[in-house]
Design a protein around this motif. Structure first.
Motif, PDB file in Angstrom:
ATOM      1  N   LEU A  85       7.181 -14.800  -9.630  1.00 48.40           N
ATOM      2  CA  LEU A  85       7.710 -15.845 -10.498  1.00 48.40           C
ATOM      3  C   LEU A  85       6.861 -17.100 -10.407  1.00 48.40           C
ATOM      4  O   LEU A  85       6.707 -17.579 -11.668  1.00 48.40           O
ATOM      5  CB  LEU A  85       9.023 -16.053 -10.158  1.00 48.40           C
ATOM      6  CG  LEU A  85      10.119 -16.943 -11.205  1.00 48.40           C
ATOM      7  CD1 LEU A  85      10.154 -15.932 -12.278  1.00 48.40           C
ATOM      8  CD2 LEU A  85      11.106 -17.519 -10.768  1.00 48.40           C
ATOM      9  N   LEU A  86       6.207 -17.830  -9.160  1.00 49.69           N
ATOM     10  CA  LEU A  86       5.561 -18.628  -9.338  1.00 49.69           C
ATOM     11  C   LEU A  86       4.139 -18.601  -9.763  1.00 49.69           C
ATOM     12  O   LEU A  86       3.390 -19.421 -10.358  1.00 49.69           O
ATOM     13  CB  LEU A  86       5.770 -19.506  -7.862  1.00 49.69           C
ATOM     14  CG  LEU A  86       7.334 -19.956  -7.616  1.00 49.69           C
ATOM     15  CD1 LEU A  86       7.302 -20.367  -6.284  1.00 49.69           C
ATOM     16  CD2 LEU A  86       7.707 -21.071  -8.631  1.00 49.69           C
ATOM     17  N   ASP A  87       3.537 -17.455  -9.038  1.00 55.89           N
ATOM     18  CA  ASP A  87       2.138 -17.401  -9.231  1.00 55.89           C
ATOM     19  C   ASP A  87       1.518 -16.561 -10.414  1.00 55.89           C
ATOM     20  O   ASP A  87       0.555 -16.321 -10.878  1.00 55.89           O
ATOM     21  CB  ASP A  87       1.345 -16.808  -7.918  1.00 55.89           C
ATOM     22  CG  ASP A  87       1.855 -15.549  -7.408  1.00 55.89           C
ATOM     23  OD1 ASP A  87       2.249 -14.734  -8.429  1.00 55.89           O
ATOM     24  OD2 ASP A  87       1.773 -15.304  -6.190  1.00 55.89           O
ATOM     25  N   GLY A  88       2.381 -15.790 -11.154  1.00 55.94           N
ATOM     26  CA  GLY A  88       2.189 -14.957 -12.149  1.00 55.94           C
ATOM     27  C   GLY A  88       1.485 -13.563 -11.508  1.00 55.94           C
ATOM     28  O   GLY A  88       1.067 -12.961 -12.480  1.00 55.94           O
ATOM     29  N   GLU A  89       1.330 -13.402 -10.398  1.00 54.43           N
ATOM     30  CA  GLU A  89       0.860 -12.070  -9.930  1.00 54.43           C
ATOM     31  C   GLU A  89       1.641 -11.002  -9.985  1.00 54.43           C
ATOM     32  O   GLU A  89       2.769 -11.153 -10.416  1.00 54.43           O
ATOM     33  CB  GLU A  89       0.287 -12.378  -8.334  1.00 54.43           C
ATOM     34  CG  GLU A  89      -0.921 -13.558  -8.361  1.00 54.43           C
ATOM     35  CD  GLU A  89      -2.336 -12.964  -8.984  1.00 54.43           C
ATOM     36  OE1 GLU A  89      -2.468 -12.027  -9.373  1.00 54.43           O
ATOM     37  OE2 GLU A  89      -2.854 -13.904  -9.566  1.00 54.43           O
ATOM     38  N   LEU A  90       0.985  -9.913  -9.507  1.00 50.14           N
ATOM     39  CA  LEU A  90       2.137  -8.771  -9.577  1.00 50.14           C
ATOM     40  C   LEU A  90       2.987  -8.732  -8.319  1.00 50.14           C
ATOM     41  O   LEU A  90       2.742  -9.398  -7.413  1.00 50.14           O
ATOM     42  CB  LEU A  90       1.118  -7.349  -9.665  1.00 50.14           C
ATOM     43  CG  LEU A  90       0.333  -7.070 -10.685  1.00 50.14           C
ATOM     44  CD1 LEU A  90      -0.641  -5.855 -10.472  1.00 50.14           C
ATOM     45  CD2 LEU A  90       1.104  -6.974 -12.063  1.00 50.14           C
ATOM     46  N   ARG A  91       3.992  -7.800  -8.386  1.00 49.32           N
ATOM     47  CA  ARG A  91       5.022  -7.902  -7.229  1.00 49.32           C
ATOM     48  C   ARG A  91       4.133  -7.421  -5.937  1.00 49.32           C
ATOM     49  O   ARG A  91       3.217  -6.700  -5.895  1.00 49.32           O
ATOM     50  CB  ARG A  91       6.132  -6.772  -7.477  1.00 49.32           C
ATOM     51  CG  ARG A  91       7.147  -7.244  -8.820  1.00 49.32           C
ATOM     52  CD  ARG A  91       7.927  -8.497  -8.540  1.00 49.32           C
ATOM     53  NE  ARG A  91       8.902  -8.882  -9.636  1.00 49.32           N
ATOM     54  CZ  ARG A  91       9.683  -9.885  -9.816  1.00 49.32           C
ATOM     55  NH1 ARG A  91       9.225 -10.973  -8.701  1.00 49.32           N
ATOM     56  NH2 ARG A  91      10.371  -9.984 -10.597  1.00 49.32           N
ATOM     57  N   SER A  92       4.461  -8.235  -4.992  1.00 50.88           N
ATOM     58  CA  SER A  92       3.854  -8.070  -3.677  1.00 50.88           C
ATOM     59  C   SER A  92       4.729  -7.000  -2.794  1.00 50.88           C
ATOM     60  O   SER A  92       4.072  -6.518  -1.838  1.00 50.88           O
ATOM     61  CB  SER A  92       3.816  -9.346  -2.871  1.00 50.88           C
ATOM     62  OG  SER A  92       5.225  -9.695  -2.541  1.00 50.88           O
ATOM     63  N   ALA A  93       5.822  -6.255  -3.171  1.00 49.49           N
ATOM     64  CA  ALA A  93       6.489  -5.332  -2.363  1.00 49.49           C
ATOM     65  C   ALA A  93       7.543  -4.694  -3.270  1.00 49.49           C
ATOM     66  O   ALA A  93       7.715  -5.192  -4.298  1.00 49.49           O
ATOM     67  CB  ALA A  93       7.233  -5.969  -1.185  1.00 49.49           C
ATOM     68  N   THR A  94       8.197  -3.697  -2.755  1.00 52.26           N
ATOM     69  CA  THR A  94       9.146  -2.841  -3.502  1.00 52.26           C
ATOM     70  C   THR A  94      10.538  -3.358  -3.049  1.00 52.26           C
ATOM     71  O   THR A  94      10.682  -3.640  -1.854  1.00 52.26           O
ATOM     72  CB  THR A  94       9.025  -1.288  -3.391  1.00 52.26           C
ATOM     73  OG1 THR A  94       7.700  -0.866  -3.642  1.00 52.26           O
ATOM     74  CG2 THR A  94      10.100  -0.674  -3.769  1.00 52.26           C
ATOM     75  N   VAL A  95      11.495  -3.725  -3.896  1.00 53.85           N
ATOM     76  CA  VAL A  95      12.765  -3.988  -3.373  1.00 53.85           C
ATOM     77  C   VAL A  95      13.659  -2.869  -4.063  1.00 53.85           C
ATOM     78  O   VAL A  95      13.661  -2.208  -5.241  1.00 53.85           O
ATOM     79  CB  VAL A  95      13.108  -5.084  -4.212  1.00 53.85           C
ATOM     80  CG1 VAL A  95      14.478  -5.685  -3.827  1.00 53.85           C
ATOM     81  CG2 VAL A  95      12.224  -6.439  -3.779  1.00 53.85           C
TER      82      VAL A  95
END
Length: 227
Positions: A85-95
């Motif tokens: 949400l803050l850095d605009g990058e892809l998700r770092s993990a699976t939830v």
């Protein structure tokens, strides 16, 4: 619309004025997920912050050979999805939902509007992200330096501190993850977790009552007994 009482319990929103919290509540959208439903995958695009209203989720990394490593388990009052949400990058993990779970979803544009109007929110968010980074560093250190007993003991202490309910005799009770989930958190096998929990029970450190674990006498000084 999110429940204001739930939002108030979330650390980053706890100091917000009532009017601003109501505005945030109106922006949020409630979403429901059944047990084992993926909320998002690692490397998905992310523009949403999620607040857990009820239920539990696990934050996981999946290796190339399909092995799951659980980074953390979050429950009602926790939030996730803030990094993308803050850095605009892809998700770092699976939830993934561990049980029937309800969340409130807040989009990036809406969240940025709230931050602009509530600068303290940025400070509170940075403080929590810093604490999460410290926790991650400690877990990495535990995996490298502690044996299975030590890693399991550390995990039990963390759960007792974060989710535990104190009983009349001073012991702490909390809802236990499955043995496989524990194994995925501390880097061992389900069979080893079952055997080690049984040993801790026999030695009087814990009791297992239905879906709960009761921590009786486990503290930092007891780590010496596990090597």
């Amino acid at each position: 619309m999110a429940d204001i009482k739930v939002l108030r319990k979330v650390p980053i929103f706890s100091s917000m004025p009532e009017a601003e919290l109501q505005k945030l509540s109106n922006m949020a959208v409630k979403m429901n997920y059944p047990r084992e439903k993926v909320i998002f995958f690692e490397e998905d695009e992310g523009d949403t912050l999620f607040v857990i209203n009820s239920g539990r989720v696990k934050i996981s990394k999946i290796s190339d050979d399909g092995k799951e490593i659980i980074l953390s388990i979050l429950a009602a009052g926790d939030f996730f999805g803030e990094m993308a949400l803050l850095d605009g990058e892809l998700r770092s993990a699976t939830v993934i939902a561990m049980e029937k779970t309800e969340v409130s979803a807040i989009r990036r544009r809406q969240f940025h509007e709230i931050i602009k109007e509530n600068p303290q929110l940025s400070i509170d968010l940075l403080a929590i992200m810093s604490q999460r980074l410290r926790d991650a560093n400690r877990k990495i250190g535990n995996l490298a330096l502690l044996d299975v007993y030590g890693r399991l003991a550390r995990m039990l202490l963390d759960y007792a501190d974060q989710e535990g309910e104190e009983l009349s005799d001073g012991s702490i009770s909390f809802k236990r993850p499955t043995h496989q989930a524990i194994a995925n958190m501390i880097g061992t096998s389900r069979e080893t977790v079952t055997r080690t929990l049984g040993d801790l029970h026999r030695r009087g450190y814990i009791e297992i009552s239905g879906k709960n674990i009761i921590v009786k006498n486990l503290d930092e000084d007891d780590f010496d007994d596990f090597h």
